[in-house]
Design a protein around this motif. Structure first.
Motif, PDB file in Angstrom:
ATOM      1  N   ASP A 106      24.903  43.547  84.814  1.00 21.24           N
ATOM      2  CA  ASP A 106      23.847  44.280  85.490  1.00 21.24           C
ATOM      3  C   ASP A 106      23.953  45.784  85.264  1.00 21.24           C
ATOM      4  O   ASP A 106      23.014  46.532  85.519  1.00 21.24           O
ATOM      5  CB  ASP A 106      23.977  43.999  86.991  1.00 21.24           C
ATOM      6  N   CYS A 107      25.112  46.225  84.827  1.00 25.57           N
ATOM      7  CA  CYS A 107      25.336  47.646  84.519  1.00 25.57           C
ATOM      8  C   CYS A 107      25.195  47.900  83.028  1.00 25.57           C
ATOM      9  O   CYS A 107      25.615  48.951  82.524  1.00 25.57           O
ATOM     10  CB  CYS A 107      26.733  48.074  84.966  1.00 25.57           C
ATOM     11  N   GLY A 108      24.635  46.924  82.311  1.00 23.01           N
ATOM     12  CA  GLY A 108      24.435  47.115  80.877  1.00 23.01           C
ATOM     13  C   GLY A 108      25.694  46.932  80.060  1.00 23.01           C
ATOM     14  O   GLY A 108      25.735  47.254  78.887  1.00 23.01           O
ATOM     15  N   LEU A 109      26.736  46.412  80.708  1.00 23.80           N
ATOM     16  CA  LEU A 109      28.000  46.218  79.987  1.00 23.80           C
ATOM     17  C   LEU A 109      28.056  44.802  79.443  1.00 23.80           C
ATOM     18  O   LEU A 109      28.153  43.841  80.207  1.00 23.80           O
ATOM     19  CB  LEU A 109      29.182  46.480  80.920  1.00 23.80           C
ATOM     20  N   ARG A 110      27.987  44.677  78.129  1.00 22.73           N
ATOM     21  CA  ARG A 110      28.019  43.348  77.527  1.00 22.73           C
ATOM     22  C   ARG A 110      29.301  43.193  76.720  1.00 22.73           C
ATOM     23  O   ARG A 110      29.438  43.783  75.644  1.00 22.73           O
ATOM     24  CB  ARG A 110      26.794  43.141  76.634  1.00 22.73           C
ATOM     25  N   ILE A 111      30.232  42.452  77.262  1.00 24.26           N
ATOM     26  CA  ILE A 111      31.499  42.231  76.572  1.00 24.26           C
ATOM     27  C   ILE A 111      31.260  41.163  75.515  1.00 24.26           C
ATOM     28  O   ILE A 111      30.866  40.043  75.825  1.00 24.26           O
ATOM     29  CB  ILE A 111      32.596  41.800  77.567  1.00 24.26           C
ATOM     30  N   THR A 112      31.462  41.542  74.249  1.00 24.98           N
ATOM     31  CA  THR A 112      31.170  40.618  73.147  1.00 24.98           C
ATOM     32  C   THR A 112      32.426  39.977  72.585  1.00 24.98           C
ATOM     33  O   THR A 112      32.376  38.868  72.079  1.00 24.98           O
ATOM     34  CB  THR A 112      30.449  41.348  71.994  1.00 24.98           C
ATOM     35  N   ASP A 113      33.546  40.715  72.654  1.00 25.18           N
ATOM     36  CA  ASP A 113      34.792  40.212  72.071  1.00 25.18           C
ATOM     37  C   ASP A 113      35.954  40.527  72.989  1.00 25.18           C
ATOM     38  O   ASP A 113      36.000  41.605  73.572  1.00 25.18           O
ATOM     39  CB  ASP A 113      35.074  40.874  70.714  1.00 25.18           C
ATOM     40  N   ILE A 114      36.885  39.583  73.081  1.00 27.74           N
ATOM     41  CA  ILE A 114      38.091  39.832  73.876  1.00 27.74           C
ATOM     42  C   ILE A 114      39.314  39.540  73.010  1.00 27.74           C
ATOM     43  O   ILE A 114      39.313  38.614  72.205  1.00 27.74           O
ATOM     44  CB  ILE A 114      38.098  38.988  75.166  1.00 27.74           C
TER      45      ILE A 114
END
Lengths: 210, 210
Positions: A106-114
């Motif tokens: 919701d804060c525009g944070l898109r985690i794509t890789d860990i």
DNA sequence: TAGATTGTTAATCGATTAACAATC
DNA sequence: TAGATTGTTAATCGATTAACAATC
């Protein structure tokens, strides 16, 4: 933080206002006033108005701020309307907590890789994401070109080398949960999330009261 | 925070100084200077000296601060030399991360009890601690009389009722990781650890640079 | 001794609060 | 209209930085 940013306290308060706004929106409220926000958060209404003016929001005297405008305006000002790709490095308990915390989307944070260096973890899934070998970090950086890196590794890791790699691949910001100081070029933003800072302030308050 | 505390920024910086001091101590350094600390942390030496003076530390011109005195003095000033009992409520991923983070013991934070309302979790162990049914909270509060409560519950929980209970049992401070505003009497200290505040500042920095 | 560092007072800067006119 | 609220300018407050004497 490396470079100075004015209005830092204001930026820190804005999410709490947005939070209230979204709550009001869900309840189909049409307007929200600065006074209302101030009361709910135990702050002064002058401060709330100043902060909102800084964020470019316009209110209507006697009524307050039109909710939909308020929410979308604030989200836009905070940059939460646009997705930012992020890599998370170090999948320990804190890492997992961040990965699985839906609200960040919701804060525009898109985690794509860990990533992790622990062979036992590599390949395992956390939510929808599979843990990648840290050895493949550079490769993934070139391909995905993330904006942000979230550092949640254990404190012994060589964080500085990692940062240099991230900077070389044009990372824009680093959310640093390690307690190590990062040395970086001017054009990389760093936010140090130091848990012990919070404890220091909490203890000081406690001692003040007694 | 509810009530105002002066020198908050100073309190927040002190742990980073202590961190460096402990590092220097491990390396058998005899003295550490304000300049040295300032360089390592990318701050001004004037600020470091002011902060240290505020914490009651005495230095020696041309040499700096005697390491052992520096570390013990700072630890004492921060209140990290005395154990404080803490209850952690809500054993999700963040809760687990905090329970298992050994370094907090070094800050005088001793988590004695952990609670959750999820029947599937109750009785399970996290590190050395067994998860207790939240229904037994009041009972345990009376027996253990903890100083601090750490709130790491999911956001939907009724945090306000919980806080009232905690306050009634004389809790001194609350470390609040939920995004709900807590309404409490004056004599309970609250520190809100809002992750989104950090994101807001980080994004602002990123946007400033480009 | 000379250079470096502490500690403190004064100056500056930024953030918060007060005051109040404008307005729906 | 009267009361409440916004928006802005001025005043205050607190935190940071500058300057410099004291000193090992």
């Amino acid at each position: 933080m490396e470079s100075k940013l004015e209005f830092t306290p204001t930026y820190e308060r804005l999410p709490t206002y947005l939070n209230l706004g979204e709550q009001a929106l869900r309840q189909n409220q049409a307007f929200i006033s600065g006074t209302e926000i101030a009361n709910a958060l135990d702050r002064s209404s002058i401060q709330v108005r100043k902060d909102l003016a800084f964020a470019g929001l316009k209110g209507i005297p006697k009524r307050g701020y039109e909710i939909k405008q308020f929410v979308s305006g604030l989200r836009k000002f905070l940059g939460w309307d646009k997705d930012k790709k992020a890599f998370l490095i170090g999948v320990g308990n804190l890492g997992k907590a961040i990965i699985l915390h839906d609200e960040f989307a919701d804060c525009g944070l898109r985690i794509t890789d860990i990533f992790d260096s622990d062979k036992k973890k590599i390949g395992k899934k956390v939510g929808a994401l599979k843990i990648t070998d840290i050895a493949k970090l550079e490769n993934r950086l070139s391909t995905v070109k993330p904006d942000i890196a979230i550092l949640t590794l254990s404190y012994s890791a060589d964080v500085q080398t990692l940062c240099t790699t991230l900077a070389e691949h044009g990372i824009k910001g680093i959310w640093n949960f390690t307690n190590q100081k990062l040395v970086l070029k001017e054009n990389v933003a760093v936010y140090n999330a130091d848990f012990t800072a919070g404890l220091a302030v909490l203890y000081a308050h406690i001692n003040k009261q007694t």
